[in-house]
Motif scaffolding. Structure first.
Motif, mmCIF file in Angstrom:
data_model
loop_
_atom_site.group_PDB
_atom_site.id
_atom_site.type_symbol
_atom_site.label_atom_id
_atom_site.label_comp_id
_atom_site.label_asym_id
_atom_site.label_seq_id
_atom_site.Cartn_x
_atom_site.Cartn_y
_atom_site.Cartn_z
ATOM 1 N N PHE A 1 0.824 -1.208 0.000
ATOM 2 C CA PHE A 1 0.000 0.000 0.000
ATOM 3 C C PHE A 1 0.861 1.262 0.000
ATOM 4 C CE2 PHE A 1 -3.189 -2.740 2.425
ATOM 5 C CZ PHE A 1 -3.853 -3.101 1.266
ATOM 6 N N ASN A 2 0.331 2.295 -0.656
ATOM 7 C CA ASN A 2 0.892 3.647 -0.648
ATOM 8 C C ASN A 2 2.314 3.730 -1.194
ATOM 9 O OD1 ASN A 2 -1.531 4.571 0.590
ATOM 10 N ND2 ASN A 2 -0.751 3.762 2.523
ATOM 11 N N SER A 3 2.681 2.804 -2.081
ATOM 12 C CA SER A 3 3.987 2.792 -2.717
ATOM 13 C C SER A 3 3.785 3.099 -4.200
ATOM 14 C CB SER A 3 4.633 1.413 -2.542
ATOM 15 O OG SER A 3 5.855 1.352 -3.228
ATOM 16 N N GLU A 4 4.266 4.252 -4.635
ATOM 17 C CA GLU A 4 4.061 4.666 -6.021
ATOM 18 C C GLU A 4 4.996 3.902 -6.957
ATOM 19 O OE1 GLU A 4 4.215 8.909 -6.469
ATOM 20 O OE2 GLU A 4 2.443 9.199 -5.217
ATOM 21 N N THR A 5 4.440 3.443 -8.068
ATOM 22 C CA THR A 5 5.199 2.706 -9.072
ATOM 23 C C THR A 5 4.966 3.321 -10.440
ATOM 24 O OG1 THR A 5 5.057 0.656 -7.820
ATOM 25 C CG2 THR A 5 5.527 0.462 -10.153
ATOM 26 N N ASP A 6 6.047 3.641 -11.137
ATOM 27 C CA ASP A 6 5.948 4.205 -12.482
ATOM 28 C C ASP A 6 5.727 3.065 -13.465
ATOM 29 O OD1 ASP A 6 6.208 5.438 -14.938
ATOM 30 O OD2 ASP A 6 7.986 6.581 -14.356
ATOM 31 N N LEU A 7 4.550 3.035 -14.083
ATOM 32 C CA LEU A 7 4.206 1.988 -15.035
ATOM 33 C C LEU A 7 4.384 2.453 -16.475
ATOM 34 C CD1 LEU A 7 1.097 0.487 -13.230
ATOM 35 C CD2 LEU A 7 3.431 -0.394 -13.286
ATOM 36 N N GLY A 8 5.063 3.566 -16.663
ATOM 37 C CA GLY A 8 5.274 4.094 -18.009
ATOM 38 C C GLY A 8 3.997 4.745 -18.499
ATOM 39 N N GLY A 9 3.957 6.008 -18.580
ATOM 40 C CA GLY A 9 2.745 6.710 -18.991
ATOM 41 C C GLY A 9 1.917 7.181 -17.802
ATOM 42 N N PHE A 10 2.010 6.479 -16.683
ATOM 43 C CA PHE A 10 1.342 6.911 -15.456
ATOM 44 C C PHE A 10 1.974 6.233 -14.251
ATOM 45 C CE2 PHE A 10 -1.000 3.160 -16.727
ATOM 46 C CZ PHE A 10 -1.363 2.523 -15.545
ATOM 47 N N VAL A 11 1.727 6.828 -13.097
ATOM 48 C CA VAL A 11 2.189 6.292 -11.819
ATOM 49 C C VAL A 11 0.973 5.678 -11.141
ATOM 50 C CG1 VAL A 11 3.095 6.934 -9.546
ATOM 51 C CG2 VAL A 11 4.039 7.984 -11.614
ATOM 52 N N GLU A 12 1.173 4.519 -10.524
ATOM 53 C CA GLU A 12 0.058 3.852 -9.851
ATOM 54 C C GLU A 12 0.393 3.649 -8.379
ATOM 55 O OE1 GLU A 12 -2.755 0.818 -11.781
ATOM 56 O OE2 GLU A 12 -1.191 -0.370 -10.779
ATOM 57 N N TRP B 1 -8.062 9.006 -10.943
ATOM 58 C CA TRP B 1 -6.956 9.535 -11.735
ATOM 59 C C TRP B 1 -6.762 11.000 -11.388
ATOM 60 C CZ3 TRP B 1 -4.138 6.572 -15.215
ATOM 61 C CH2 TRP B 1 -4.659 5.309 -15.490
ATOM 62 N N GLU B 2 -5.500 11.427 -11.320
ATOM 63 C CA GLU B 2 -5.193 12.810 -10.983
ATOM 64 C C GLU B 2 -3.897 13.225 -11.683
ATOM 65 O OE1 GLU B 2 -3.766 15.165 -6.953
ATOM 66 O OE2 GLU B 2 -5.045 13.411 -6.750
ATOM 67 N N GLN B 3 -3.886 14.416 -12.222
ATOM 68 C CA GLN B 3 -2.663 14.958 -12.814
ATOM 69 C C GLN B 3 -1.897 15.673 -11.709
ATOM 70 O OE1 GLN B 3 -1.972 14.520 -16.239
ATOM 71 N NE2 GLN B 3 0.080 15.199 -15.666
ATOM 72 N N ARG B 4 -0.687 15.228 -11.409
ATOM 73 C CA ARG B 4 0.160 15.858 -10.386
ATOM 74 C C ARG B 4 1.413 16.367 -11.076
ATOM 75 N NH1 ARG B 4 0.101 11.249 -5.793
ATOM 76 N NH2 ARG B 4 -2.142 11.184 -5.438
ATOM 77 N N GLY B 5 1.393 17.639 -11.414
ATOM 78 C CA GLY B 5 2.514 18.203 -12.169
ATOM 79 C C GLY B 5 2.624 17.466 -13.488
ATOM 80 N N PRO B 6 3.813 16.943 -13.811
ATOM 81 C CA PRO B 6 3.978 16.242 -15.089
ATOM 82 C C PRO B 6 3.476 14.782 -15.064
ATOM 83 C CG PRO B 6 6.061 16.311 -13.925
ATOM 84 C CD PRO B 6 5.085 17.117 -13.109
ATOM 85 N N SER B 7 3.104 14.299 -13.874
ATOM 86 C CA SER B 7 2.737 12.881 -13.744
ATOM 87 C C SER B 7 1.234 12.673 -13.646
ATOM 88 C CB SER B 7 3.378 12.281 -12.489
ATOM 89 O OG SER B 7 4.765 12.344 -12.545
ATOM 90 N N LEU B 8 0.748 11.682 -14.379
ATOM 91 C CA LEU B 8 -0.619 11.215 -14.244
ATOM 92 C C LEU B 8 -0.583 10.096 -13.203
ATOM 93 C CD1 LEU B 8 -3.545 11.353 -15.220
ATOM 94 C CD2 LEU B 8 -2.932 9.701 -16.995
ATOM 95 N N VAL B 9 -1.397 10.215 -12.153
ATOM 96 C CA VAL B 9 -1.379 9.257 -11.049
ATOM 97 C C VAL B 9 -2.716 8.543 -10.967
ATOM 98 C CG1 VAL B 9 -1.105 8.961 -8.546
ATOM 99 C CG2 VAL B 9 0.278 10.660 -9.764
ATOM 100 N N ARG B 10 -2.655 7.238 -10.886
ATOM 101 C CA ARG B 10 -3.851 6.399 -10.727
ATOM 102 C C ARG B 10 -3.798 5.773 -9.339
ATOM 103 N NH1 ARG B 10 -5.126 0.709 -13.821
ATOM 104 N NH2 ARG B 10 -7.374 0.710 -13.527
ATOM 105 N N GLU B 11 -4.853 6.003 -8.555
ATOM 106 C CA GLU B 11 -4.973 5.377 -7.253
ATOM 107 C C GLU B 11 -5.963 4.223 -7.368
ATOM 108 O OE1 GLU B 11 -4.868 8.261 -3.696
ATOM 109 O OE2 GLU B 11 -5.890 9.336 -5.322
ATOM 110 N N LEU B 12 -5.551 3.029 -6.956
ATOM 111 C CA LEU B 12 -6.448 1.877 -6.914
ATOM 112 C C LEU B 12 -7.105 1.839 -5.543
ATOM 113 C CD1 LEU B 12 -4.255 -0.849 -8.653
ATOM 114 C CD2 LEU B 12 -6.122 0.501 -9.629
ATOM 115 N N LEU B 13 -8.443 1.958 -5.541
ATOM 116 C CA LEU B 13 -9.207 2.040 -4.299
ATOM 117 C C LEU B 13 -10.030 0.786 -4.027
ATOM 118 C CD1 LEU B 13 -10.547 5.644 -4.975
ATOM 119 C CD2 LEU B 13 -8.547 5.017 -3.611
#
Length: 177
Positions: free
Chosen positions: A24-35, A121-133
């Motif tokens: 949990f709560n560990s960001e991973t860059d999946l190429g194109g977005f962070v999850e 999904w949220e745009q955080r600066g240059p990164s698109l972030v996807r949170e799995l809920l």
């Protein structure tokens, strides 16, 4: 659509694999977005009567265990999705025990579908972030190439509860009964 995210001889007297299939709560860059997976994302799957499989490298013919047969035990804790797997006395089970013992396979992954409203999904600066809920979990996978680098797996030869103290877990994998 199913999505996947990658974290001595075997005796048939109770060898187990333990670890974390997701953190949990560990960001991973999946190429194109962070999850990032949020605490509780697997809750509904674990509370349901659905059968979740343990596989080697997402291969359906490399079945290692299931929740229905109770050879795979899953639970959420504050750290992530913990698992305990009774390894089968099969070619895949014996091979995997050796690969984990050697350190060739040290991570896990999981296969899932996002439930309606289960991600954000949220745009955080240059990164698109996807949170799995909230996801529908279908499998956990042992793999040498996990999408989430923080996942872990360890070979066990004695009974023990799932423990999130990774230093103690590592030491206990070195102590053979």
């Amino acid at each position: 659509m199913l999505e996947v995210r990658s974290t001595g001889e075997l005796r048939s007297d109770g060898k187990k694999l333990t670890g974390y299939a997701a953190i949990f709560n560990s960001e991973t860059d999946l190429g194109g977005f962070v999850e990032v997976i949020r605490n509780g994302a697997f809750r509904k799957s674990l509370e349901s009567a659905s059968n979740i499989r343990a596989l080697y490298h997402h291969q359906g013919d490399a079945l290692l265990g299931t929740t229905r047969s109770k050879t795979l035990k899953l639970r959420e804790d504050p750290h992530g999705l913990a698992f305990e797997l009774d390894l089968p006395n099969t070619t895949h089970g014996r091979d995997l025990a050796i690969l984990v013992e050697r350190g060739d396979v040290a991570g896990c992954s999981f296969g899932f579908r996002v439930r309606d409203g289960g991600d954000r999904w949220e745009q955080r600066g240059p990164s698109l972030v996807r949170e799995l809920l909230d996801v529908e979990l279908s499998e956990v996978t042992l793999t040498a190439d996990p999408a989430y680098a923080d996942t872990s797996v360890a070979l066990r030869t004695r009974k023990n509860i799932i423990n999130n103290d990774t230093r103690r877990l590592w030491l206990e994998t070195c102590l053979w009964d």
